[in-house]
Design an enzyme around this catalytic site. Structure first.
Site, mmCIF file in Angstrom:
data_model
loop_
_atom_site.group_PDB
_atom_site.id
_atom_site.type_symbol
_atom_site.label_atom_id
_atom_site.label_comp_id
_atom_site.label_asym_id
_atom_site.label_seq_id
_atom_site.Cartn_x
_atom_site.Cartn_y
_atom_site.Cartn_z
ATOM 1 N N CYS A 115 0.808 -1.227 0.000
ATOM 2 C CA CYS A 115 0.000 0.000 0.000
ATOM 3 C C CYS A 115 0.838 1.272 0.000
ATOM 4 O O CYS A 115 0.318 2.353 -0.255
ATOM 5 C CB CYS A 115 -0.953 0.001 1.184
ATOM 6 S SG CYS A 115 -2.133 -1.334 1.069
ATOM 7 N N HIS A 255 -3.378 7.312 2.246
ATOM 8 C CA HIS A 255 -3.749 6.002 1.694
ATOM 9 C C HIS A 255 -5.155 5.668 2.188
ATOM 10 O O HIS A 255 -5.481 5.901 3.361
ATOM 11 C CB HIS A 255 -2.742 4.958 2.157
ATOM 12 C CG HIS A 255 -3.152 3.560 1.837
ATOM 13 N ND1 HIS A 255 -3.535 3.176 0.567
ATOM 14 C CD2 HIS A 255 -3.270 2.444 2.612
ATOM 15 C CE1 HIS A 255 -3.861 1.893 0.577
ATOM 16 N NE2 HIS A 255 -3.711 1.422 1.800
ATOM 17 N N ASN A 285 -10.040 0.143 -1.041
ATOM 18 C CA ASN A 285 -8.580 0.179 -0.964
ATOM 19 C C ASN A 285 -7.996 -0.414 -2.248
ATOM 20 O O ASN A 285 -8.061 -1.619 -2.456
ATOM 21 C CB ASN A 285 -8.140 -0.619 0.270
ATOM 22 C CG ASN A 285 -6.639 -0.603 0.483
ATOM 23 O OD1 ASN A 285 -5.882 -0.173 -0.387
ATOM 24 N ND2 ASN A 285 -6.207 -1.089 1.627
HETATM 25 O O1 UT7 Z 1 -3.990 -1.061 3.181
HETATM 26 C C1 UT7 Z 1 -3.136 -1.909 3.882
HETATM 27 C C2 UT7 Z 1 -3.291 -1.765 5.300
HETATM 28 N N1 UT7 Z 1 -4.543 -2.283 5.738
HETATM 29 C C3 UT7 Z 1 -5.214 -1.687 6.678
HETATM 30 O O2 UT7 Z 1 -4.810 -0.631 7.100
HETATM 31 C C4 UT7 Z 1 -6.434 -2.363 7.229
HETATM 32 C C5 UT7 Z 1 -6.358 -2.360 8.730
HETATM 33 N N2 UT7 Z 1 -7.459 -3.059 9.410
HETATM 34 C C6 UT7 Z 1 -8.744 -2.601 9.370
HETATM 35 O O3 UT7 Z 1 -9.045 -1.671 8.648
HETATM 36 C C7 UT7 Z 1 -9.745 -3.254 10.283
HETATM 37 O O4 UT7 Z 1 -9.079 -4.067 11.206
HETATM 38 C C8 UT7 Z 1 -10.824 -4.104 9.539
HETATM 39 C C9 UT7 Z 1 -11.741 -3.174 8.765
HETATM 40 C C10 UT7 Z 1 -10.165 -5.105 8.625
HETATM 41 C C11 UT7 Z 1 -11.684 -4.833 10.571
HETATM 42 O O5 UT7 Z 1 -12.277 -3.898 11.473
HETATM 43 P P1 UT7 Z 1 -12.182 -4.158 13.041
HETATM 44 O O6 UT7 Z 1 -12.935 -3.060 13.686
HETATM 45 O O7 UT7 Z 1 -10.727 -4.321 13.397
HETATM 46 O O8 UT7 Z 1 -12.994 -5.481 13.201
HETATM 47 P P2 UT7 Z 1 -12.519 -6.845 13.904
HETATM 48 O O9 UT7 Z 1 -11.559 -7.560 13.043
HETATM 49 O O10 UT7 Z 1 -12.132 -6.552 15.312
HETATM 50 O O11 UT7 Z 1 -13.874 -7.646 13.917
HETATM 51 C C12 UT7 Z 1 -14.985 -7.239 14.740
HETATM 52 C C13 UT7 Z 1 -16.135 -8.213 14.520
HETATM 53 C C14 UT7 Z 1 -15.725 -9.675 14.607
HETATM 54 O O12 UT7 Z 1 -16.797 -10.387 15.186
HETATM 55 P P3 UT7 Z 1 -16.761 -10.821 16.740
HETATM 56 O O13 UT7 Z 1 -15.542 -11.686 16.890
HETATM 57 O O14 UT7 Z 1 -16.656 -9.545 17.507
HETATM 58 O O15 UT7 Z 1 -18.056 -11.531 16.923
HETATM 59 C C15 UT7 Z 1 -15.583 -10.089 13.157
HETATM 60 O O16 UT7 Z 1 -15.782 -11.464 12.963
HETATM 61 O O17 UT7 Z 1 -16.661 -8.023 13.204
HETATM 62 C C16 UT7 Z 1 -16.701 -9.298 12.517
HETATM 63 N N3 UT7 Z 1 -16.491 -9.055 11.094
HETATM 64 C C17 UT7 Z 1 -17.480 -8.738 10.256
HETATM 65 N N4 UT7 Z 1 -18.828 -8.588 10.441
HETATM 66 C C18 UT7 Z 1 -19.575 -8.246 9.367
HETATM 67 C C19 UT7 Z 1 -15.324 -9.073 10.406
HETATM 68 N N5 UT7 Z 1 -15.562 -8.771 9.112
HETATM 69 C C20 UT7 Z 1 -16.887 -8.565 8.995
HETATM 70 C C21 UT7 Z 1 -17.720 -8.233 7.917
HETATM 71 N N6 UT7 Z 1 -19.044 -8.076 8.129
HETATM 72 N N7 UT7 Z 1 -17.248 -8.035 6.667
#
Ligand code: UT7
Length: 332
Positions: A115, A255, A285
């Site tokens: 990225c 980004h 992204n």
């Molecule tokens: O460009 C390169 C660099 N990349 C980045 O900078 C991305 C960095 N990471 C992020 O942007 C975030 O971590 C994500 C958007 C990928 C995820 O957001 P988050 O707030 O960190 O969510 P999480 O991984 O903590 O997941 C929270 C909950 C989980 O459920 P439980 O365990 O709390 O029941 C996930 O299973 O959300 C669930 N979840 C979803 N629910 C609905 C994960 N993906 C989804 C989804 N739809 N697509």
């Protein structure tokens, strides 16, 4: 030392026509529009049609730049491409783009910095202008993330899209152009954002060809934590190093990985929200494509002399910030 700086003198972008909306994704994986928008800011992304490769997107960018600047592709000295999704592992996308646009006097190569690809590529292109070994360097950032995304994995497939943008770098003697850069890598983060299979460590075999390792993997929370801290830190660092106050900065070009990461960087720099380029809602992204696509969409608003800070964080880990003094007013 000469007083030549590398100035951006033209910008162009290209995104495929086909849209993949949050409603489309709701039919593919267990997700919903509310979760995607509140956690990321993304509403839709663009996806290539079958057979469209990174060099096709890059060729459109180069053609657009040449048309806007009124130059022939034969005048281009170099084309450098930041990407992790080139047409092939080799030859480079740069080679193929040169051929497709008729840049018969150019040479080039690809840069792999995930990225942060556009920042690393821009800094590389700058060197050739400043040491006077090139007069016209096109720097492209672009990715076809749909080629490595697992559309059964809801944690990654909602994030990424396809697109490319690029800029023309030319020498300037009045102090416009790339003023400073801070670029960093930390390879200990390599397992948090990676495509495991297909490289020399784990080549494709009959046994692994259909496994999840063929697609990109991301440990979202770990990447998020590093991204929030490092993108904000490096942006504040480049401001301090160049004595820039928040009033001095005309635009932050971040980004586009997650609106929450962009907001954290904006707060840290003390900027008003209207000084931040954001198009994540439309394109998601696009990895190396996000920053040049923003510059392309905001080009009309940029004024000669504007101080602009580009900032990114990505797989590797790689991250950094570049400070630019914008070199031209766009003719409306
Ligand atoms: O460009 C390169 C660099 N990349 C980045 O900078 C991305 C960095 N990471 C992020 O942007 C975030 O971590 C994500 C958007 C990928 C995820 O957001 P988050 O707030 O960190 O969510 P999480 O991984 O903590 O997941 C929270 C909950 C989980 O459920 P439980 O365990 O709390 O029941 C996930 O299973 O959300 C669930 N979840 C979803 N629910 C609905 C994960 N993906 C989804 C989804 N739809 N697509």
């Amino acid at each position: 030392m000469n007083n030549i700086t590398a100035a951006i003198t033209s910008v162009h972008g290209y995104v495929p026509e086909k849209k993949l909306t949050n409603a489309d994704l709701e039919k593919m994986v267990d997700t919903n529009d509310e979760w995607i928008v509140s956690r990321t800011g993304i509403k839709e992304r663009r996806i290539v049609s079958k057979g469209q490769a990174l060099s096709d997107l890059g060729a459109e960018v180069v053609k657009g730049i040449c048309k806007k600047r009124g130059i022939s592709p034969k005048e281009i000295d170099m084309i450098i491409v930041g990407t992790i999704t080139a047409d092939y592992r080799f030859p480079s996308a740069s080679n193929i783009i040169c051929d497709k646009v008729g840049a018969t006097n150019a040479w080039g190569f690809d840069v792999n910095a995930a990225c942060s690809g556009f920042l690393f590529t821009l800094e590389t292109g700058k060197q050739f202008i400043e040491n006077e070994s090139a007069q016209k360097v096109i720097v492209i950032g672009g990715d076809i993330m749909s080629s490595i995304v697992n559309y059964k994995d809801r944690t990654t497939c909602i994030l990424f899209g396809d697109g490319a943008g690029g800029v023309l770098l030319e020498p300037d003697t009045e102090g416009y152009g790339i003023k400073d850069s801070i670029l960093k890598v930390d390879g200990s983060g390599r397992n948090s954002l990676v495509q495991k299979i297909g490289g020399s460590k784990e080549p494709v075999t009959k046994e692994n060809a259909e496994s999840e390792g063929m697609y990109m993997f991301q440990d979202g929370q770990t990447v998020f934590k590093h991204a929030v801290r490092n993108m904000a830190d490096v942006s504040a660092e480049i401001m301090k190093k160049n004595n820039l106050s928040s009033e001095d900065v005309a635009y932050l070009v971040p980004h586009q990985a997650n609106l929450r990461i962009i907001d954290a960087t904006t707060r840290r720099m003390g900027l008003d929200k209207d000084k931040v380029m954001i198009n994540i809602q439309k394109y998601g992204n696009t990895t190396s494509g996000t920053i040049p696509l923003c510059l392309w969409e905001w080009e009309d608003k940029l004024k000669k002399g504007d101080n602009i800070v580009l900032a990114a964080f990505g797989g590797g880990f790689t991250w950094g910030a570049i400070y630019i003094k914008w070199a031209y007013d766009t003719k409306k």
